[in-house]
Design a protein around this motif. Structure first.
Motif, short mmCIF file in Angstrom:
data_model
loop_
_atom_site.label_atom_id
_atom_site.label_comp_id
_atom_site.label_asym_id
_atom_site.label_seq_id
_atom_site.Cartn_x
_atom_site.Cartn_y
_atom_site.Cartn_z
N ILE A 19 -10.32 -23.39 31.16
CA ILE A 19 -10.55 -23.08 29.50
C ILE A 19 -9.56 -22.48 28.98
CG2 ILE A 19 -12.32 -22.56 28.06
CD1 ILE A 19 -13.30 -24.72 30.03
N SER A 39 -13.75 -25.81 17.41
CA SER A 39 -14.92 -25.55 18.39
C SER A 39 -14.53 -26.12 19.63
CB SER A 39 -16.27 -25.59 17.80
OG SER A 39 -16.34 -26.96 17.83
N CYS A 41 -12.49 -24.48 21.89
CA CYS A 41 -11.06 -24.32 22.23
C CYS A 41 -10.99 -23.12 23.07
CB CYS A 41 -10.35 -24.07 21.01
SG CYS A 41 -10.63 -22.85 20.18
N GLY A 42 -12.18 -22.22 23.24
CA GLY A 42 -12.28 -21.26 24.17
C GLY A 42 -12.16 -19.81 23.65
N LYS A 43 -12.61 -19.90 22.32
CA LYS A 43 -12.71 -18.44 21.58
C LYS A 43 -13.78 -17.66 22.26
CE LYS A 43 -13.61 -20.47 17.83
NZ LYS A 43 -13.92 -21.79 17.84
N SER A 44 -14.99 -18.19 22.56
CA SER A 44 -16.15 -17.51 23.10
C SER A 44 -15.78 -16.92 24.70
CB SER A 44 -17.39 -18.37 23.02
OG SER A 44 -17.77 -18.63 21.84
N VAL A 57 -21.56 -15.80 34.57
CA VAL A 57 -22.24 -17.40 34.45
C VAL A 57 -21.88 -17.81 35.66
CG1 VAL A 57 -21.60 -19.36 33.46
CG2 VAL A 57 -21.87 -17.56 32.01
#
Ligand SMILES: Nc1ncnc2c1ncn2[C@@H]1O[C@H](COP(=O)(O)OP(=O)(O)O)[C@@H](O)[C@H]1O
Ligand SMILES: [Mg+2]
Lengths: 250, 313, 279
Positions: A19, A39, A41-44, A57
């Protein structure tokens, strides 16, 4: 006081799926850093690597380092890390079985604070900071589910602030809220940023422009551009950034 | 002409098909109705004869035609409660392990093995109970319990192996997969955001479980326990083989007892008089009502959870 | 945050995890224990004889041939009764019934699934056995069918409800009737799940004993048609296990081994089938 967070050569995976690709970013103490990008793109994923939530996770792994004022987060104790780096999520997630008071006090209790007076004082202070005090001071023992979405989100902010973290990560904190609640939260960020390092993920470019000192633009798990917010929005150096901030993208 | 005909027959076929299926649905109604009707009408004799005393009478004496069901109700309830308590402790712990420690690689295996317990037939549990569990209880467990906790009436007296404790333990093993599976589903349904919320506050895994998981899963866990209780109450063969089959009410868990299902299983074909047979039917009726109550409670609790989740989503 | 407190919390966490692992081991212990004894005590008496002979009197070597065959007959008969009705009713609930009627059926199925197996046996005795004046294979099968029905109904309904509505609409749009849609589109889509569910429910009733006690009743000889008492493996295990004769008790273990093997094969096949089709 805030602490500087430095991500060095971060790569993050879900199983085989990569990711983040070798991302490095410095988030200055007592400043607001915004992370923008389409959305998915790996921000979270990126900010969840900061407080080591990513590794909780199943099948999620990462490589690289995260430094918190020169201390490597991945060599420290994860509980200490998450206690020092607070987080507010996209969807308000107060503990539904707990009252408003207990939600804010939850983190304090975990840290061994039992004294009623200290708890009450800290809870009030945090609720003041998150601009929720006036709305809930008469019903602190009401269930948290009785609050509106915007109030719940401010409750979650109070919950995160109560344990006095050095860093506050905010993952699209206003995306599920109405404009007025959004405005409240932006004001709140403005007020508290002198004491914290704030990292805010946002979809809303105006929001980034309003609150952030520096901004990083993510695309497909890489940082395309990073710099002062005003520069990013007025004179982007990368064509893709320009396309994105002018809305010609995605 | 031809196309009209085929359209007509298509519709006819459709109607025929749906009425056959409807009949099948009605069969269910018929069956439940028949069960209730047969149980009530055939126990009428005993109901009229003993009235409410049937449920409170402690004497079961076929020779003198005195039938009181209390020892069986007691035996059923006590053995089931023992089973449910033991199975809840172990099952909830297993479910927490299975759902909250997702990256641990032995988990899949544990989960499959626990499910396998449900495949073992009741009579095999009974066989194991008679020849392995009961002797072990008699020789090892009961003397220890008696020595350590003998001041409690529960653990007094001579242990025979077979008895209430053996029945409770065997029931615990049998309902363990049910509790584990339902609690696991319930815990899996707790939104990830809540876990993240707890972890982000710096909670340890154990603190996350008590802060975010258990309060959310409370109701579903209660549902799982009710469901397991319903199953335990009606369990027949394994209990019959280890409970000792003596119609008495004793405080000690070591003492033999008798359960409602067991007395039907053992005595129904030998019931020599109308009143005897009718009394056994009435025990069946009580058992039926009891299990239906607990199953309904369970469904209600677990169903509420589902509904709640849908509303929240 | 003090260092001591953090240590204490981590210790608590570690103890908690250890406790969970310990509890899971307790959960698994009976399984291994039972399997071990069923195998080690069942093997000595296992021989061709066991599968070919009738039960003998004490002292003579016998087998459980009639019981094995009896179980297969009773369970097959139960399937013949329960599968069409259960699956059919499930189809009706998912595809035809209005919400109210479906809810009633669902509730009754739940009630029926809560009925203790011994009570199912009582009900069949009170109707069929009394009416036929005889214990019979048919009565035994009926009592097992009663136990299969609710699960079959509910799982069929659930499987069909999982089929995407757009598939149905696609078929309707082509002018298919509900019957054609159900048979040609919905059922094939749900088929593998259905077959798995059916197999699992067969495995479950295979070992049922209580409902057979006063329906099939048991028989020491070859069965004499479907209207006569019939032997069944679980019944034979029960009788032998509770007998005072060591030789019969030993045979009970062998019977248990046989029964367990059959059930495990059905279970594993069901799961393998479901998984194979899903991929
Ligand atoms: N739990 C997960 N398992 C597998 N893949 C995931 C998981 N969470 C997110 N992803 C994938 O990771 C990528 C980045 O997700 P995310 O970091 O949430 O993006 P953003 O926050 O920028 O919208 C997405 O392609 C998403 O599909
Ligand atoms: Mg996101």
């Amino acid at each position: 006081m805030g602490k500087t967070v430095v991500a060095e050569h971060l790569s993050a995976f879900f199983g085989e799926h990569q990711i983040l690709h070798d991302v490095s970013l410095e988030m200055q103490a007592n400043q607001v850093t915004a992370i923008i990008g389409p959305s998915g793109c790996g921000k979270s994923t990126f900010i969840r690597c900061m407080n080591r939530l990513h590794e909780t996770v199943a099948r999620a792994t990462m490589t690289g380092r995260v430094l918190l004022d020169d201390e490597n987060v991945y060599e420290a104790n994860s509980v200490w890390v998450r206690r020092t780096i607070g987080m507010v999520f996209q969807k308000p997630n107060p503990f539904p079985a707990m009252s408003i008071f207990d939600n804010v006090a939850a983190g304090l209790r975990l840290n061994g604070i039992r004294k009623k007076s200290v708890l009450a004082e800290q809870v009030e202070r945090s609720l003041h900071m998150s601009a929720l005090w006036d709305e809930v001071k008469d019903r602190l023992s009401a269930p948290s589910a009785s609050l509106s979405g915007g109030q719940q989100q401010r409750l979650c902010i109070a919950r995160a602030l109560a344990i006095e973290p050095a860093v506050l990560l905010m993952d699209e904190p206003a995306s599920a809220l109405d404009p007025i609640s959004t405005l409240r939260i932006e004001e709140l960020i403005e007020e508290i940023k002198c004491q914290y390092t704030i990292v805010i993920v946002t979809h809303n470019l105006q929001q980034a422009a309003r609150v952030a000192d520096t901004t990083a633009f993510f695309l497909s798990g890489e940082i395309i551009e990073y710099g002062r917010t005003t520069d990013m929005f007025t004179t982007p150096s990368d064509k893709r950034t320009e396309d994105y901030v002018t809305g010609r993208f995605g | 002409m031809k196309s009209i005909w085929s359209a007509w027959s298509k519709n006819q076929l459709d109607r025929l098909f749906s009425s056959i299926l409807l009949t099948f649905c009605l069969v269910i109604i018929l069956i439940v109705g028949t069960i209730v009707y047969e149980l009530v009408s055939r126990s009428a004799l005993a109901i009229l004869h003993f009235g409410f005393h049937f449920l409170t009478g402690q004497v079961w004496d076929p020779v003198h035609q005195v039938f009181g069901a209390l020892p069986f109700i007691y035996g059923t309830v006590v053995s089931s409660v023992i089973g449910v308590i033991l199975a809840s402790i172990v099952g909830i712990a297993t479910a927490i392990l299975l759902t909250q420690y997702g990256s641990w690689r032995w988990l899949d295996l544990i989960s499959i093995l626990v499910e396998l317990l449900a495949a073992i037939p009741s009579v095999v549990y009974g066989l194991w109970g008679i020849f392995i569990l009961a002797p072990w209880l008699r020789q090892s467990v009961e003397p220890i319990l008696n020595r350590g906790l003998g001041f409690l009436p529960l653990f007094q007296g001579q242990g025979y192996g077979v008895g209430m404790l053996a029945a409770g333990i065997i029931l615990a093993v049998m309902i363990l997969p049910t509790i584990t599976a339902v609690v696991r589903d319930v815990m899996q349904a707790v939104p990830n955001e809540l876990k993240d919320g707890a972890l982000a506050l710096g909670a340890t895994k154990q603190e996350m479980v008590s802060l975010a998981i258990l309060p959310q899963a409370k109701r579903g866990i209660l549902g799982a326990i009710m469901l397991a209780l319903g199953r335990a109450l009606g369990e027949t063969m394994a209990v019959t083989m280890v409970i000792g089959n003596r119609p008495q009410i004793a405080a000690s868990l070591f003492a033999p007892g008798y359960s409602m299902a067991s007395v039907i299983a053992n005595e129904f074909t030998e019931a020599t008089s109308k009143l005897y047979e009718s009394s056994l039917y009435e025990i069946g009726l009580v058992l039926f009502l009891l299990t239906v109550v607990f199953y309904s409670l369970a469904r209600l609790l677990v169903w509420r959870i589902r509904l709640q989740m849908r509303v929240n989503a | 945050m003090s260092h001591r407190l953090l240590l204490w919390r981590r210790l608590k966490n570690q103890v908690f995890f250890t406790l969970l692992v310990f509890m899971s081991l307790i959960a698994l212990f009976p399984l291994f224990n039972i399997l071990w004894y069923v195998i080690s005590r069942g093997l000595p008496e296992l021989s061709i004889r066991f599968f070919t002979r009738l039960p003998g009197p004490v002292g003579m070597v016998g087998g459980m041939a009639n019981a094995i065959v009896g179980t297969l007959i009773v369970v097959s008969l139960a399937c013949l009764i329960a599968i069409p009705i259960g699956v059919g009713a499930g189809i009706y609930m998912a595809e035809y019934a209005d919400d109210r009627f479906a809810a009633v059926c669902r509730f009754l199925a739940d009630v029926l699934s809560g009925v203790p197996s011994i009570v199912a046996g009582l009900m069949v005795y009170a109707t069929v056995v009394i009416w036929m004046h005889s214990y019979s294979a048919f009565a035994g099968a009926l009592s097992l069918a009663l136990l299969m029905l609710p699960t079959l109904m509910r799982t069929t309904e659930q499987m069909l409800l999982m089929v995407d509505t757009s598939l149905r609409e696609g078929a309707f749009a082509l002018g298919a009737t509900r019957f054609q849609t159900t048979v040609q589109v919905v059922l094939p889509t749900a088929a593998s799940g259905l077959i798995t569910a059916v197999m699992l429910s067969i495995g479950r009733v295979m070992g049922e004993t209580a409902p057979l006690l006063f329906t099939a009743f048991g028989n020491s000889f070859w069965q004499d048609g479907l209207n006569a008492p019939i032997a069944a493996l679980p019944l034979q295990i029960f009788v032998y296990a509770t007998s005072p004769y060591p030789q019969w008790q030993a045979q009970a273990w062998t019977g248990a081994l046989t029964l367990l093997a059959i059930i495990l094969v059905i279970n594993i096949a069901a799961r393998a089938f479901g998984r194979g089709k899903l991929r």
